[in-house]
Design a protein around this motif. Structure first.
Motif, short mmCIF file in Angstrom:
data_model
loop_
_atom_site.label_atom_id
_atom_site.label_comp_id
_atom_site.label_asym_id
_atom_site.label_seq_id
_atom_site.Cartn_x
_atom_site.Cartn_y
_atom_site.Cartn_z
N LEU A 50 0.84 -1.20 0.00
CA LEU A 50 0.00 0.00 0.00
C LEU A 50 0.88 1.25 0.00
O LEU A 50 0.59 2.23 -0.70
CB LEU A 50 -0.95 -0.01 1.20
CG LEU A 50 -1.85 1.21 1.35
CD1 LEU A 50 -2.71 1.44 0.12
CD2 LEU A 50 -2.75 1.07 2.59
N LEU A 51 1.95 1.20 0.76
CA LEU A 51 2.88 2.34 0.78
C LEU A 51 3.47 2.58 -0.62
O LEU A 51 3.53 3.71 -1.10
CB LEU A 51 4.00 2.08 1.79
CG LEU A 51 5.13 3.10 1.72
CD1 LEU A 51 4.66 4.47 2.16
CD2 LEU A 51 6.30 2.65 2.57
N LEU A 52 3.88 1.50 -1.29
CA LEU A 52 4.43 1.65 -2.65
C LEU A 52 3.38 2.25 -3.60
O LEU A 52 3.71 3.07 -4.46
CB LEU A 52 4.91 0.29 -3.19
CG LEU A 52 6.12 -0.32 -2.49
CD1 LEU A 52 6.44 -1.69 -3.11
CD2 LEU A 52 7.34 0.59 -2.58
N ALA A 53 2.13 1.85 -3.41
CA ALA A 53 1.07 2.41 -4.24
C ALA A 53 0.91 3.91 -3.96
O ALA A 53 0.71 4.71 -4.88
CB ALA A 53 -0.25 1.68 -3.98
N ARG A 54 1.05 4.30 -2.68
CA ARG A 54 0.94 5.72 -2.35
C ARG A 54 2.11 6.51 -2.95
O ARG A 54 1.94 7.64 -3.41
CB ARG A 54 0.89 5.91 -0.82
CG ARG A 54 -0.40 5.36 -0.23
CD ARG A 54 -0.33 5.26 1.30
NE ARG A 54 -0.60 6.54 1.94
CZ ARG A 54 -0.53 6.73 3.26
NH1 ARG A 54 -0.18 5.74 4.06
NH2 ARG A 54 -0.81 7.90 3.78
N GLN A 55 3.29 5.88 -2.96
CA GLN A 55 4.44 6.55 -3.57
C GLN A 55 4.24 6.67 -5.08
O GLN A 55 4.52 7.73 -5.67
CB GLN A 55 5.72 5.77 -3.25
CG GLN A 55 6.08 5.89 -1.77
CD GLN A 55 7.29 5.07 -1.35
OE1 GLN A 55 7.61 4.05 -1.97
NE2 GLN A 55 7.96 5.49 -0.29
N ALA A 56 3.72 5.61 -5.70
CA ALA A 56 3.47 5.66 -7.14
C ALA A 56 2.40 6.72 -7.45
O ALA A 56 2.45 7.39 -8.48
CB ALA A 56 3.01 4.28 -7.64
N TYR A 57 1.47 6.88 -6.54
CA TYR A 57 0.41 7.89 -6.71
C TYR A 57 1.02 9.30 -6.72
O TYR A 57 0.70 10.12 -7.58
CB TYR A 57 -0.62 7.77 -5.58
CG TYR A 57 -1.99 8.31 -5.93
CD1 TYR A 57 -3.00 7.45 -6.34
CD2 TYR A 57 -2.27 9.67 -5.86
CE1 TYR A 57 -4.26 7.94 -6.66
CE2 TYR A 57 -3.52 10.16 -6.19
CZ TYR A 57 -4.52 9.29 -6.58
OH TYR A 57 -5.76 9.76 -6.90
N HIS A 58 1.92 9.57 -5.79
CA HIS A 58 2.63 10.86 -5.78
C HIS A 58 3.30 11.11 -7.13
O HIS A 58 3.18 12.18 -7.71
CB HIS A 58 3.75 10.85 -4.73
CG HIS A 58 3.30 11.02 -3.32
ND1 HIS A 58 4.17 11.37 -2.31
CD2 HIS A 58 2.10 10.91 -2.73
CE1 HIS A 58 3.51 11.45 -1.17
NE2 HIS A 58 2.26 11.17 -1.39
N ALA A 59 4.05 10.08 -7.57
CA ALA A 59 4.85 10.25 -8.77
C ALA A 59 3.96 10.50 -9.99
O ALA A 59 4.27 11.33 -10.84
CB ALA A 59 5.72 9.02 -9.00
N ARG A 60 2.86 9.80 -10.06
CA ARG A 60 2.03 9.86 -11.26
C ARG A 60 1.05 11.02 -11.26
O ARG A 60 0.79 11.63 -12.29
CB ARG A 60 1.26 8.53 -11.37
CG ARG A 60 0.63 8.31 -12.73
CD ARG A 60 0.01 6.92 -12.80
NE ARG A 60 -0.65 6.75 -14.07
CZ ARG A 60 -0.35 5.81 -14.95
NH1 ARG A 60 0.59 4.95 -14.69
NH2 ARG A 60 -1.00 5.73 -16.09
#
Lengths: 316, 316
Positions: free
Chosen positions: B118-128
């Motif tokens: 979930l954390l990785l998804a939140r990081q990917a969300y920031h980036a995208r």
């Protein structure tokens, strides 16, 4: 903008460990030696010292310090020696366990750290307490305080500089409406403070001031004794002007009858390597006395010496 | 427990890229070739292919796929080719933008993934998206749905196995009281579901069943048409029995008049490399028909072929 003074030639971690071991030997402790080492090493160096100490002597340096030192001096050396993320986890855990409505430490940690630093603190919390930070916060706080603090400590804010001006405008209006209605615990106020990026919140609050005349924190001071409002104001300050928040914390800690060592220790230990240079500067301007002089006047002994070392006092 | 079938000898990423380039060439696309490659590569291999493709041809493989493929087949290939964290960010973003009360995707992503995923998804969300996941969730959802979903997507749960049995007992009692009072949106219900570790929640719900007779989800079915209650039940299932949740999602998607391709695609693309083997097994037991047969009956063409490849069908 650290005030820490690391010598140009830093001894090897093994050498520092030998000196520390020597400082602990026999009756009494050589506190000056402890300060001359730990008070002048950065986070990476302290970490290396802890590791080397454990490898060389099979003992946890923190446990040794706990045994050898006492009172306020013990606390600042322990807090300082911890890794920043572990320190935040420790302070946050302490705040949940003895939580009171006037305790602003959770908001302080959640809002003055970067998204990544807060995440590291949450990871350190898992490792140390076998629980999540947010579960302890949600469990130990209540009512409006929980409603605000749980999302704050769970946030992982976007850190980019991009600002959506239309959004800033509409959310400034929304904040103003809710505050005018005295709906201070409104879902939208909390949502904005807990989820928007710091750049976005800054833009929103600038617009608030331009459009509605007052700094938002002035409008949030309807009842100066209301502890929930005080935490909302602390939240906002930590998000957009952390140095001002910490200057005020120091001011209140020092000017108090009897000094608030808890706050003084926490602010010095957590900010020395971050923005203490700016905080010192603000402190001097706001109080017409340099921070190190104020510390000298209010504290004594080894505690005083360690504080002065960390705020970069000339003779420390 | 992946159903993905990766050949024993995987070609070099550069070779896969050449083949893909060939598949896109001229009029029409060689869909079988696309499936034979992307439908049989794991996440790390697909990532390498995307990188190699960009380096070799200066083009984004995903953009190429978007141009070359259409409809349901396009969507499953695109979703599948994305890195799992990017895929979750994409699905979550879509869910916030076209959010409706019956959309369970946010709860699904927040609760069926590990804390780290979930954390990785939140990081990917920031980036995208240059925003945080939680800010979009909090902004686009309302009322009780927001109250539940915002903390769910912000959680970073402790992942250890340790269980506090006294706590499980007291929180089972608390849940039962609130549910008996029909206070389904109560702060404590949400706090427990959003912050406790999965092991702890499992213990609490076991105790709930032992002590009060019913599975908690049965007690949360007072009004089967209530969409908030449906999300609470989905949350609980994703936390403690994700495979059962996904089996049911597939069952409902397939048994629907007209098939719910959105759900079918999402579940296959997100679970093929995770726990599809167990989901398939549950599906067979619950529906008396193997999942691949059900897929064959309900879908056609390249979309069918890609689904079958991902669920590990013999001839695919």
């Amino acid at each position: 903008m650290s005030t820490l003074r690391v010598p140009p030639q830093v001894p090897a971690a093994s050498e520092d460990c030998e000196q520390l071991k020597k400082a602990f030997k026999g009756w009494g402790t050589n506190e000056d030696l402890v300060i001359s080492i730990l008070g002048h090493r950065n986070a990476a160096q302290r970490k290396a010292i802890r590791k080397t100490y454990a490898d060389a002597y099979g003992e946890d340096l923190l446990k040794e310090l706990e045994k050898e030192l006492t009172s306020d001096f013990e606390r600042i050396v322990l807090l300082w020696t911890l890794d920043p993320a572990e320190r935040d986890a420790f302070l946050a855990n302490e705040a949940t366990k003895k939580w009171t409505k006037c305790n602003q430490v959770l908001a302080e940690i959640a809002c003055s750290r970067s998204a990544h630093e807060l995440l590291l603190a949450r990871q350190a919390y898992h490792a140390r307490y076998k629980k999540s930070l947010e579960e302890d916060v949600a469990h130990h706080t209540t009512g409006d305080f929980r409603k605000l603090l749980a999302p704050l400590v769970s946030s992982y804010r976007y850190e980019g500089d991009e600002v959506n001006l239309a959004l800033a405008k509409s959310e400034a209006k929304l904040l103003h409406e809710k505050i005018s209605d005295k709906a201070y615990n409104d879902d939208d106020i909390i949502r904005i403070l807990a989820t928007r990026s710091k750049a976005q919140i800054n833009a929103t609050l600038n617009h608030y001031k331009n459009e509605f005349g007052n700094d938002i924190n002035k409008d949030l001071k309807a009842d100066p004794k209301d502890e929930y409002l005080a935490i909302v104001r602390a939240t906002i300050k930590c998000l957009v002007r952390p140095e001002k928040y910490f200057e005020k914390s120091l001011r209140l800690a020092i000017n108090k009858r009897g000094t608030d060592e808890g706050a003084l220790t926490r602010v010095v230990a957590t900010r020395a390597e971050v923005d203490m240079m700016i905080i010192k500067d603000l402190y001097h301007k706001r109080n017409s006395v340099p921070l190190d002089q104020a510390i000298k006047k209010d504290t004594t002994g080894d505690y005083e010496k360690m504080l002065l070392a960390l705020v970069g006092h000339d003779d420390a």
